[in-house]
Design an enzyme around this catalytic site. Structure first.
Site, PDB file in Angstrom:
ATOM      1  N   CYS A 151       0.869  -1.182   0.000  1.00 50.90           N
ATOM      2  CA  CYS A 151       0.000   0.000   0.000  1.00 50.90           C
ATOM      3  C   CYS A 151       0.902   1.227   0.000  1.00 50.90           C
ATOM      4  CB  CYS A 151      -0.896  -0.007   1.236  1.00 50.90           C
ATOM      5  SG  CYS A 151      -1.867   1.512   1.400  1.00 50.90           S
ATOM      6  N   VAL A 152       0.761   2.053  -1.005  1.00 49.55           N
ATOM      7  CA  VAL A 152       1.679   3.175  -1.172  1.00 49.55           C
ATOM      8  C   VAL A 152       1.595   4.144   0.007  1.00 49.55           C
ATOM      9  CG1 VAL A 152       0.106   4.539  -2.625  1.00 49.55           C
ATOM     10  CG2 VAL A 152       2.585   4.889  -2.786  1.00 49.55           C
TER      11      VAL A 152
END
Length: 131
Positions: free
Chosen positions: A81-82
């Protein structure tokens, strides 16, 4: 028995809890039973599984390398997840450049993705299992 497609969500860190290792062992079992793992989405502290800078002791299992090997052998997407990764200092080369940073440390074979990727997995895979 028909073949099922799976995506996994890993919330636990690479070390310090059993969550990520359990996810890896589950993935091995699913593959051995003839099913398909399409993606592993690392979320919250799980994004630490994607750091290239983790160096476990020689007598410890290297979970990051194990994920990389499994992904390469079985065509599995490894997604961090960025937003969660950025908060924890795990950056791809693109993210480092975008934020004016000279270094990046996302391990090879991992990519950074948004929650939309997780939502897509939930809609398109037969099973989504969270660890």
């Amino acid at each position: 028995m028909s073949q099922l497609t799976y995506s996994l969500v890993v919330n636990g860190p690479v070390y310090g809890s059993q969550s990520a290792r359990s996810a890896y062992q589950f993935a091995q079992a699913v593959i051995e039973k003839g099913h398909v793992i399409k993606s592993v989405f690392f979320y919250q502290d799980g994004v630490t599984n994607g750091t290239a800078l983790s160096v476990p002791a020689n007598d410890e299992f290297n979970l990051t390398k194990a994920w990389q090997s499994m992904a390469q052998q079985h065509d599995i997407r490894l997604e961090t997840c960025v937003a969660a990764a950025l908060r924890r200092g795990i950056l791809s080369e693109d993210e480092a450049n975008q934020h004016g940073l000279a270094q990046h440390n996302l391990a090879a074979g991992f990519e950074q993705a948004g929650l939309g990727s997780l939502a897509e997995a939930m809609l398109t895979q037969d099973r989504v299992v969270q660890f």
